[in-house]
Motif scaffolding. Sequence first.
Motif, PDB file in Angstrom:
ATOM      1  N   VAL A  91      54.198  70.422  88.335  1.00  0.00           N
ATOM      2  CA  VAL A  91      52.879  70.258  88.951  1.00  0.00           C
ATOM      3  C   VAL A  91      51.799  70.249  87.873  1.00  0.00           C
ATOM      4  O   VAL A  91      50.887  69.404  87.883  1.00  0.00           O
ATOM      5  N   LEU A  92      51.896  71.179  86.921  1.00  0.00           N
ATOM      6  CA  LEU A  92      50.911  71.265  85.835  1.00  0.00           C
ATOM      7  C   LEU A  92      50.916  69.991  84.995  1.00  0.00           C
ATOM      8  O   LEU A  92      49.854  69.488  84.584  1.00  0.00           O
ATOM      9  N   GLN A  93      52.093  69.461  84.748  1.00  0.00           N
ATOM     10  CA  GLN A  93      52.204  68.217  83.981  1.00  0.00           C
ATOM     11  C   GLN A  93      51.477  67.076  84.688  1.00  0.00           C
ATOM     12  O   GLN A  93      50.781  66.272  84.048  1.00  0.00           O
ATOM     13  N   GLY A  94      51.615  67.019  86.010  1.00  0.00           N
ATOM     14  CA  GLY A  94      50.945  65.981  86.781  1.00  0.00           C
ATOM     15  C   GLY A  94      49.428  66.077  86.656  1.00  0.00           C
ATOM     16  O   GLY A  94      48.728  65.063  86.535  1.00  0.00           O
ATOM     17  N   MET A  95      48.899  67.295  86.697  1.00  0.00           N
ATOM     18  CA  MET A  95      47.453  67.500  86.562  1.00  0.00           C
ATOM     19  C   MET A  95      46.959  67.061  85.192  1.00  0.00           C
ATOM     20  O   MET A  95      45.896  66.439  85.060  1.00  0.00           O
ATOM     21  N   SER A 104      43.655  71.959  85.923  1.00  0.00           N
ATOM     22  CA  SER A 104      44.853  72.353  85.170  1.00  0.00           C
ATOM     23  C   SER A 104      44.658  73.705  84.483  1.00  0.00           C
ATOM     24  O   SER A 104      45.589  74.504  84.397  1.00  0.00           O
ATOM     25  N   VAL A 105      43.423  73.961  83.988  1.00  0.00           N
ATOM     26  CA  VAL A 105      43.143  75.261  83.357  1.00  0.00           C
ATOM     27  C   VAL A 105      43.227  76.375  84.392  1.00  0.00           C
ATOM     28  O   VAL A 105      43.816  77.437  84.143  1.00  0.00           O
ATOM     29  N   ASN A 106      42.660  76.140  85.572  1.00  0.00           N
ATOM     30  CA  ASN A 106      42.706  77.118  86.665  1.00  0.00           C
ATOM     31  C   ASN A 106      44.155  77.360  87.098  1.00  0.00           C
ATOM     32  O   ASN A 106      44.583  78.491  87.327  1.00  0.00           O
ATOM     33  N   SER A 112      50.199  81.773  85.014  1.00  0.00           N
ATOM     34  CA  SER A 112      50.546  82.844  84.066  1.00  0.00           C
ATOM     35  C   SER A 112      50.636  84.191  84.779  1.00  0.00           C
ATOM     36  O   SER A 112      51.560  84.980  84.544  1.00  0.00           O
ATOM     37  N   LYS A 113      49.674  84.422  85.684  1.00  0.00           N
ATOM     38  CA  LYS A 113      49.667  85.679  86.440  1.00  0.00           C
ATOM     39  C   LYS A 113      50.885  85.770  87.352  1.00  0.00           C
ATOM     40  O   LYS A 113      51.577  86.796  87.407  1.00  0.00           O
ATOM     41  N   LEU A 142      48.466  79.321  94.313  1.00  0.00           N
ATOM     42  CA  LEU A 142      48.695  78.421  93.183  1.00  0.00           C
ATOM     43  C   LEU A 142      48.927  76.988  93.665  1.00  0.00           C
ATOM     44  O   LEU A 142      48.383  76.033  93.111  1.00  0.00           O
ATOM     45  N   GLN A 143      49.720  76.852  94.710  1.00  0.00           N
ATOM     46  CA  GLN A 143      50.025  75.525  95.236  1.00  0.00           C
ATOM     47  C   GLN A 143      48.802  74.861  95.862  1.00  0.00           C
ATOM     48  O   GLN A 143      48.638  73.648  95.796  1.00  0.00           O
ATOM     49  N   ASN A 144      47.929  75.680  96.432  1.00  0.00           N
ATOM     50  CA  ASN A 144      46.741  75.125  97.085  1.00  0.00           C
ATOM     51  C   ASN A 144      45.713  74.585  96.099  1.00  0.00           C
ATOM     52  O   ASN A 144      44.807  73.843  96.477  1.00  0.00           O
ATOM     53  N   ILE A 145      45.849  74.984  94.832  1.00  0.00           N
ATOM     54  CA  ILE A 145      44.972  74.403  93.805  1.00  0.00           C
ATOM     55  C   ILE A 145      45.250  72.916  93.687  1.00  0.00           C
ATOM     56  O   ILE A 145      44.350  72.108  93.453  1.00  0.00           O
ATOM     57  N   GLU A 146      46.526  72.554  93.912  1.00  0.00           N
ATOM     58  CA  GLU A 146      46.928  71.151  93.763  1.00  0.00           C
ATOM     59  C   GLU A 146      46.429  70.287  94.917  1.00  0.00           C
ATOM     60  O   GLU A 146      45.897  69.195  94.705  1.00  0.00           O
ATOM     61  N   ASN A 147      46.583  70.752  96.168  1.00  0.00           N
ATOM     62  CA  ASN A 147      46.248  69.865  97.278  1.00  0.00           C
ATOM     63  C   ASN A 147      45.359  70.487  98.363  1.00  0.00           C
ATOM     64  O   ASN A 147      44.773  69.779  99.157  1.00  0.00           O
ATOM     65  N   GLU A 148      45.282  71.802  98.392  1.00  0.00           N
ATOM     66  CA  GLU A 148      44.410  72.518  99.338  1.00  0.00           C
ATOM     67  C   GLU A 148      44.628  72.079 100.788  1.00  0.00           C
ATOM     68  O   GLU A 148      43.692  71.962 101.570  1.00  0.00           O
ATOM     69  N   LYS A 149      45.851  71.861 101.156  1.00  0.00           N
ATOM     70  CA  LYS A 149      46.110  71.399 102.527  1.00  0.00           C
ATOM     71  C   LYS A 149      46.944  72.396 103.339  1.00  0.00           C
ATOM     72  O   LYS A 149      47.177  72.170 104.529  1.00  0.00           O
TER      73      LYS A 149
END
Length: 277
Positions: A91-95, A104-106, A112-113, A142-149
């Motif tokens: 997921v991080l790679q995609g961002m 990606s920083v967020n 990390s946490k 963490l997953q919701n940072i990507e799509n928030e759905k």
Amino acid sequence: MNTSIKRTGQSALRETKLTKTVETTSLDLEKSRRNLLLGIITFLVVAMVLGSIIFYLKLRNSKAKTQNIITEQKLLRTQMTPHFIFNSLSVLQGMILNKEESKSVNYLSKFSKLLRITLENSRDKTVLLSQELEAVENYLNLQNIENEKITFQLYIENTIETNTIKVPPMLIQPFVENAIEHAFKIQKENCVIEIKLTLVDSKLICVILDNGMGIDSSERNSNQNKKSLATKITKERLDYLSKDFKMDASISIEDRSKYNAQGTQVTIQMPYSKIVL
């Protein structure tokens, strides 16, 4: 007179023979008793030695089985952690490729946490139920940072004290991952994941629900021979944990269409222990 003396001599001779016979018989009986006693003592000693050897072998075998179970659990848990890391890094790679720097920083900060929590939990045989649920919530955030759905709902029965119950780590999160990865491939909004925890006849039951496409549809749209790594590992873990905790542990995965609903239902009977305060 000679006849009388002769009879007396014969009588004395018979008496002597009888006395010798009695003495011989007594000696034989004493010898038989002694041999019998020695035989009994020998039998008891041999039985005790054999019993001790059998007990030692059974104890060693039991310890070896227990150690094997613990080792297998550790191996299975260490398989799960790389699986989670791989998914998150993808997921991080995609961002990064999409040049979403702020996101990606967020994501990396929260990842990390969560990684620290996951590694800490996976190191222990059991963790507090509150810690396990915290890890799941952090993962969903963490997953919701990507799509928030995705909307996450958690229901805990009033009788369950999450800070006094210890459970094996990483039993719930894999199925939340599965729901995110497979259930909502088509669905773009109103995606809901529910986790319900109840105590039924002293059995800790965790039900994970999603309102996605359902496991039957998901299997039709993918390779049916390809089994989920998370599901496979969790089933194997539960087999070992059931023996280790000496209580039933099981998992069932059903399409919710049988209950006139949409999505997939995962029901886990979780082994657990209570902290005595």
